[in-house]
Design an enzyme around this catalytic site. Structure first.
Site, mmCIF file in Angstrom:
data_model
loop_
_atom_site.group_PDB
_atom_site.id
_atom_site.type_symbol
_atom_site.label_atom_id
_atom_site.label_comp_id
_atom_site.label_asym_id
_atom_site.label_seq_id
_atom_site.Cartn_x
_atom_site.Cartn_y
_atom_site.Cartn_z
ATOM 1 N N GLU A 161 -5.607 7.984 -18.067
ATOM 2 C CA GLU A 161 -5.508 7.259 -16.793
ATOM 3 C C GLU A 161 -4.276 7.674 -15.993
ATOM 4 O OE1 GLU A 161 -7.449 3.067 -18.348
ATOM 5 O OE2 GLU A 161 -5.298 3.393 -18.521
ATOM 6 N N CYS B 170 16.764 -7.504 5.759
ATOM 7 C CA CYS B 170 17.954 -8.338 5.751
ATOM 8 C C CYS B 170 18.314 -8.665 4.309
ATOM 9 C CB CYS B 170 17.657 -9.601 6.549
ATOM 10 S SG CYS B 170 19.145 -10.338 7.135
HETATM 11 N N1 LLP Z 1 -2.984 2.867 -17.224
HETATM 12 C C1 LLP Z 1 -2.402 1.677 -17.391
HETATM 13 C C2 LLP Z 1 -3.025 0.685 -18.245
HETATM 14 C C3 LLP Z 1 -1.212 1.378 -16.727
HETATM 15 O O1 LLP Z 1 -0.627 0.200 -16.912
HETATM 16 C C4 LLP Z 1 -0.631 2.361 -15.869
HETATM 17 C C5 LLP Z 1 0.600 2.075 -15.148
HETATM 18 C C6 LLP Z 1 -1.288 3.595 -15.719
HETATM 19 C C7 LLP Z 1 -2.465 3.811 -16.421
HETATM 20 C C8 LLP Z 1 -0.786 4.683 -14.821
HETATM 21 O O2 LLP Z 1 0.426 5.190 -15.230
HETATM 22 P P1 LLP Z 1 1.061 6.454 -14.481
HETATM 23 O O3 LLP Z 1 0.218 7.661 -14.817
HETATM 24 O O4 LLP Z 1 1.061 6.181 -13.035
HETATM 25 O O5 LLP Z 1 2.423 6.546 -15.058
HETATM 26 N N2 LLP Z 1 5.451 0.380 -10.487
HETATM 27 C C9 LLP Z 1 6.043 1.284 -11.452
HETATM 28 C C10 LLP Z 1 5.005 1.891 -12.373
HETATM 29 C C11 LLP Z 1 4.254 0.847 -13.146
HETATM 30 C C12 LLP Z 1 3.156 1.466 -13.935
HETATM 31 C C13 LLP Z 1 2.249 0.437 -14.491
HETATM 32 N N3 LLP Z 1 1.162 0.958 -15.226
HETATM 33 C C14 LLP Z 1 6.800 2.383 -10.713
HETATM 34 O O6 LLP Z 1 6.839 2.339 -9.496
HETATM 35 O O7 LLP Z 1 7.355 3.289 -11.343
#
Ligand code: LLP
Length: 431
Positions: A290, A361
């Site tokens: 994913e 702000c």
């Molecule tokens: N699958 C699941 C179950 C997840 O919880 C996540 C990300 C992904 C896939 C995708 O992960 P990626 O390939 O994007 O690393 N808001 C945070 C990131 C939180 C990620 C949450 N889960 C940031 O801005 O770094």
């Protein structure tokens, strides 16, 4: 340049996906999100091909749409033939609206309400990634009401520390997500799923965290999950058909970050899975991954217009921009690194160390500290690079600021995929 879709033209302007960003700022206004459509497609293909080669069978990527969710992105990933991971009824609704084939969608989350579950089943969701026993029962009940057997994966916590930021690490035993192997709860929920008549357990899921540069934590996760599958086979006679390894591969935000070959990583995980399955005496499951960030992060850039330059003698110099934590909260939340440039003077000497401050702000509203820029002037175009993931999707209307437009760049073509919000949009629900 940090990414090969960025260059500087003869006017000294920053170009993104072959487009002059100063012209785009003039045409669409700022703040402005840009997305390089071809880069998104390229990344989908890299994952799809690498996974097919490494894992065989029906193994394929699911785009983690929490990284970037709007109608057009679901059309693009559908055109690329990959699936999606959604985490909320809002993402589900957007995917449905975009005509996404819902049998290729996986519904995540640690607290799906009964309404969410009913909505997803009625939308013909392919799979739930079920987090806990209460949810398992709720899915079983809603599926029973409709006379169907619902496909699910169980979210398992493998107890891996991925060496990333605490706040985006999710695979450790005390995580709010999933059921831990270590505590016996993973086996317990598996046994429960096997007894429920309206549930079809297809396999297991894990996600260890995000922005992970090392490759070993993914191997550790695969090893732990396959051993769990073997253990469950021995104890319960159930053999998983699918194993979803989640997302998490890192991207380069700064020059000093290494660049990662996703295809090489996947090939190595594939080789490990082959040998482990033989060793453990289990059939090789279909493997899903994913990726979110690694599909869209460097397909994105944000443009702002510089306003005030404030020098606090002996302390620091602030350059203020016409956006901020409302369109990119990641520095305020996690101290995330970004590369910042002046788009209209990209070749000028970077002789001024600045803190890039937003317009909210709130003193923590910073985009980045200590960046070297040509001394900014009011009206300069400030570009923040690698903003495709978790920027638009984490934006807010804090201070009642309208969200920026999101423009797609596709070869010679540029088009609006998400319109700029208006003040009327912001007050629409005020009664
Ligand atoms: N699958 C699941 C179950 C997840 O919880 C996540 C990300 C992904 C896939 C995708 O992960 P990626 O390939 O994007 O690393 N808001 C945070 C990131 C939180 C990620 C949450 N889960 C940031 O801005 O770094």
């Amino acid at each position: 340049m940090i990414s090969d879709n960025i260059s500087i033209n003869s006017a000294g302007h920053l170009c993104f996906a072959g487009h002059d960003t100063v012209e785009l700022a003039g045409k669409y206004g700022t703040p402005l999100y840009l997305i390089d459509e071809q880069r998104v497609r390229e990344r989908c293909r890299i994952y799809a091909e690498a996974m097919k080669n490494a894992f065989g069978g029906d193994s394929h990527p699911l785009f983690a749409s929490k990284a970037l969710s709007f109608k057009r992105i679901y059309e693009i990933i559908n055109e690329e033939g990959i699936g999606t991971d959604i985490v909320s009824p809002g993402e589900l609704y957007t995917a449905v609206l975009a005509g996404f084939p819902m049998e290729k969608a996986y519904f995540h989350g640690n607290n799906k309400t009964d309404e969410d579950i009913a909505f997803a089943i009625d939308s013909k969701i392919g799979y739930f990634v079920c987090d806990n026993i209460e949810e398992l029962k709720a899915i079983n009940a809603e599926a029973g009401n409709r006379g169907i057997r619902q496909n699910i994966l169980l979210r398992i916590t493998p107890g891996i520390d991925p060496h990333t930021l605490e706040k985006i690490s999710t695979g450790k035993v005390d995580s709010k997500f999933g059921a831990a192997i270590e505590t016996g709860q993973a086996e317990e929920i598996t046994a429960a799923a096997l007894t429920l008549p309206n549930i079809r357990l297809r396999g297991f899921h894990c996600h260890i965290g995000s922005q992970i540069f090392e490759f070993e934590p993914f191997c550790d996760a695969a090893r732990t999950m396959l051993s769990f599958i073997a253990d469950i086979k021995a104890k319960h006679g159930y053999e998983a058909e699918e194993l979803n390894l989640g997302g998490g591969m890192a991207v380069r935000y700064k020059e000093e970050h290494p660049s990662i070959s996703y295809a090489d990583n996947i090939a190595q995980i594939g080789a490990l899975i082959d040998s482990l399955c033989k060793e453990l005496g289990i059939n090789k499951p279909t493997i899903l991954m994913e990726p979110g960030r690694s599909i869209v992060a460097d397909a994105g850039m944000t443009l702002y217009t510089a306003g005030t330059l404030k020098e606090i003698k002996g302390f620091k110099t602030y350059v203020s921009i016409d956006g901020g934590m409302c369109d990119n909260p990641r520095y305020a939340l996690y101290g995330s690194p970004y590369t910042v440039m002046l788009a209209n003077r990209a070749n000028d000497e970077a002789d001024c160390v600045c803190t890039v401050a937003g317009r909210c702000c709130e003193s923590g509203d910073l985009i980045q500290e200590n960046v070297a820029l040509p001394r900014p002037k009011r009206g300069d175009i400030v570009a923040v690079l690698t903003t495709g993931a978790y920027n638009y999707s984490m934006s807010s209307n804090y201070n009642r600021l309208p969200r920026p437009a999101l423009v797609m760049l596709d070869g010679d073509r540029d088009y609006v995929a998400v319109r700029r919000e208006t003040y009327a949009d912001i007050t629409r629900n005020d009664v």
